[in-house]
Design a protein around this motif. Structure first.
Motif, mmCIF file in Angstrom:
data_model
loop_
_atom_site.group_PDB
_atom_site.id
_atom_site.type_symbol
_atom_site.label_atom_id
_atom_site.label_comp_id
_atom_site.label_asym_id
_atom_site.label_seq_id
_atom_site.Cartn_x
_atom_site.Cartn_y
_atom_site.Cartn_z
ATOM 1 N N PHE A 109 58.231 24.150 28.086
ATOM 2 C CA PHE A 109 59.356 24.639 28.875
ATOM 3 C C PHE A 109 58.846 25.574 29.970
ATOM 4 C CE2 PHE A 109 61.470 23.350 24.980
ATOM 5 C CZ PHE A 109 62.677 22.825 25.436
ATOM 6 N N ILE A 110 59.376 25.379 31.191
ATOM 7 C CA ILE A 110 58.953 26.155 32.354
ATOM 8 C C ILE A 110 60.187 26.748 33.027
ATOM 9 C CG2 ILE A 110 57.864 26.021 34.639
ATOM 10 C CD1 ILE A 110 56.169 23.694 33.527
ATOM 11 N N ILE A 111 60.055 28.000 33.454
ATOM 12 C CA ILE A 111 61.102 28.678 34.219
ATOM 13 C C ILE A 111 60.524 29.052 35.573
ATOM 14 C CG2 ILE A 111 62.645 30.673 34.334
ATOM 15 C CD1 ILE A 111 62.571 30.800 31.289
ATOM 16 N N PRO A 112 61.131 28.652 36.679
ATOM 17 C CA PRO A 112 60.606 29.016 38.000
ATOM 18 C C PRO A 112 60.430 30.529 38.132
ATOM 19 C CG PRO A 112 62.329 27.378 38.223
ATOM 20 C CD PRO A 112 62.336 27.797 36.778
ATOM 21 N N GLY A 113 59.256 30.939 38.576
ATOM 22 C CA GLY A 113 58.954 32.354 38.736
ATOM 23 C C GLY A 113 58.333 33.005 37.527
ATOM 24 N N PHE A 114 58.411 32.361 36.363
ATOM 25 C CA PHE A 114 57.787 32.888 35.152
ATOM 26 C C PHE A 114 56.375 32.314 35.047
ATOM 27 C CE2 PHE A 114 61.351 34.240 32.043
ATOM 28 C CZ PHE A 114 62.164 34.664 33.073
ATOM 29 N N ASP A 115 55.409 33.151 34.742
ATOM 30 C CA ASP A 115 54.044 32.677 34.542
ATOM 31 C C ASP A 115 53.795 32.235 33.101
ATOM 32 O OD1 ASP A 115 53.287 33.044 37.160
ATOM 33 O OD2 ASP A 115 52.473 35.056 36.822
ATOM 34 N N ASP A 116 54.559 32.753 32.160
ATOM 35 C CA ASP A 116 54.399 32.322 30.770
ATOM 36 C C ASP A 116 55.325 31.144 30.499
ATOM 37 O OD1 ASP A 116 56.584 34.063 31.009
ATOM 38 O OD2 ASP A 116 55.576 35.636 29.894
ATOM 39 N N THR A 117 54.980 30.352 29.497
ATOM 40 C CA THR A 117 55.746 29.153 29.159
ATOM 41 C C THR A 117 56.024 29.142 27.661
ATOM 42 O OG1 THR A 117 53.660 27.915 28.950
ATOM 43 C CG2 THR A 117 54.806 27.775 31.054
ATOM 44 N N LEU A 118 56.874 28.211 27.252
ATOM 45 C CA LEU A 118 57.207 28.075 25.839
ATOM 46 C C LEU A 118 56.798 26.689 25.373
ATOM 47 C CD1 LEU A 118 58.722 29.314 23.323
ATOM 48 C CD2 LEU A 118 60.700 27.954 24.084
ATOM 49 N N ARG A 119 56.033 26.633 24.294
ATOM 50 C CA ARG A 119 55.596 25.363 23.725
ATOM 51 C C ARG A 119 56.354 25.089 22.430
ATOM 52 N NH1 ARG A 119 49.075 25.538 24.057
ATOM 53 N NH2 ARG A 119 49.336 23.727 22.684
ATOM 54 N N VAL A 120 56.827 23.862 22.308
ATOM 55 C CA VAL A 120 57.556 23.440 21.109
ATOM 56 C C VAL A 120 56.996 22.099 20.671
ATOM 57 C CG1 VAL A 120 59.798 22.786 20.145
ATOM 58 C CG2 VAL A 120 59.668 24.626 21.845
ATOM 59 N N ASN A 121 56.632 22.004 19.412
ATOM 60 C CA ASN A 121 56.181 20.745 18.826
ATOM 61 C C ASN A 121 57.168 20.315 17.747
ATOM 62 O OD1 ASN A 121 53.755 20.703 20.364
ATOM 63 N ND2 ASN A 121 52.843 22.154 18.922
ATOM 64 N N GLY A 122 57.272 19.011 17.544
ATOM 65 C CA GLY A 122 58.190 18.544 16.521
ATOM 66 C C GLY A 122 58.217 17.030 16.405
ATOM 67 N N ARG A 123 59.260 16.557 15.764
ATOM 68 C CA ARG A 123 59.459 15.128 15.561
ATOM 69 C C ARG A 123 60.791 14.743 16.189
ATOM 70 N NH1 ARG A 123 56.061 12.847 12.012
ATOM 71 N NH2 ARG A 123 57.528 11.216 11.369
ATOM 72 N N ALA A 124 60.789 13.635 16.916
ATOM 73 C CA ALA A 124 61.947 13.283 17.725
ATOM 74 C C ALA A 124 62.610 11.989 17.274
ATOM 75 C CB ALA A 124 61.541 13.167 19.194
ATOM 76 N N ASP A 125 63.894 11.898 17.574
ATOM 77 C CA ASP A 125 64.671 10.674 17.403
ATOM 78 C C ASP A 125 65.399 10.394 18.717
ATOM 79 O OD1 ASP A 125 64.546 9.823 14.491
ATOM 80 O OD2 ASP A 125 65.154 11.919 14.258
#
Length: 216
Positions: A109-125
């Motif tokens: 996940f990215i937010i314009p202007g933010f240098d840090d990001t959020l990582r999410v791992n999982g299983r999808a349907d």
């Protein structure tokens, strides 16, 4: 340009050899990994208008695809479940086909202007739940499917990559006109682009019009 093949003497083929090249992992870097969406993670997702989703098929063929919409387009169903609308694209369906074969996914996940990001791992349907899709409609057009992710790992990622790249620094923005347009690149690499500049401009304009008609 000649083909490059790594010298077998310089290839790392096991984790132990790899870790010998690096220092020990900081304790906080290990402990920051959670198995659910904290309040901070949920706030980050609600602010984010853009993510990248990584998938693989059963043969290991990897793909990374961008997803974007107004901020908060990803629905937080609960602290372990996310839903991502699938908007109109080119109908290659690389991401969706991979998920059907292999549900493991990684999100950034990215937010314009933010240098840090959020990582999410999982299983999808891939789901067609009418009630869920109706809540994701834009311009009265719901997506045909949604990607529902059961979260297994969540953590914030540090700012180094974005700061090294100066991604949000306007002084480092590049002039898009220094490269050909998207449609010209594709035509150059396939059937061939028209030599006449007017014909090429007409194709560029047609693509822009298609964007306006098929965004949702």
């Amino acid at each position: 340009m000649s083909d490059y093949t790594p010298n077998p003497e310089h290839r790392i083929t096991d984790e132990a050899s790899l870790r010998q090249l690096f220092g020990a992992t900081h304790d906080l870097a290990m402990r920051k990994s959670l198995d659910r969406l904290s309040g901070h993670a949920q706030d980050f997702i609600r602010r984010s208008p853009f993510l990248c989703i990584g998938t693989q098929n059963m043969d290991g063929r990897a793909d990374v695809s961008p997803r974007g919409d107004p901020a908060g387009f990803v629905t937080i169903l609960d602290d372990r479940t996310l839903a991502i609308p699938d908007r109109p694209g080119n109908n290659r369906l690389d991401t969706l086909v991979n998920i059907v074969a292999n549900p493991s996914v990684g999100l950034l996940f990215i937010i314009p202007g933010f240098d840090d990001t959020l990582r999410v791992n999982g299983r999808a349907d891939v789901v067609t739940d009418p009630e869920l899709l109706a809540g994701m409609a834009i311009q009265n057009k719901p997506p045909k499917v949604a990607i529902v992710v059961s979260v297994t790992e969540v953590f914030m990622h540090c700012a180094k990559a974005f700061r090294r790249s100066h991604l949000w620094d306007s002084e480092h923005f590049q002039d898009r006109s220094e490269m050909p347009s998207l449609i010209k690149i594709i035509l150059d690499e396939t059937s061939g682009a028209p030599a006449d500049d007017k014909d090429m401009s007409a194709l560029d304009e047609a693509l822009e019009q298609d964007y306006q008609k098929t965004m949702y």
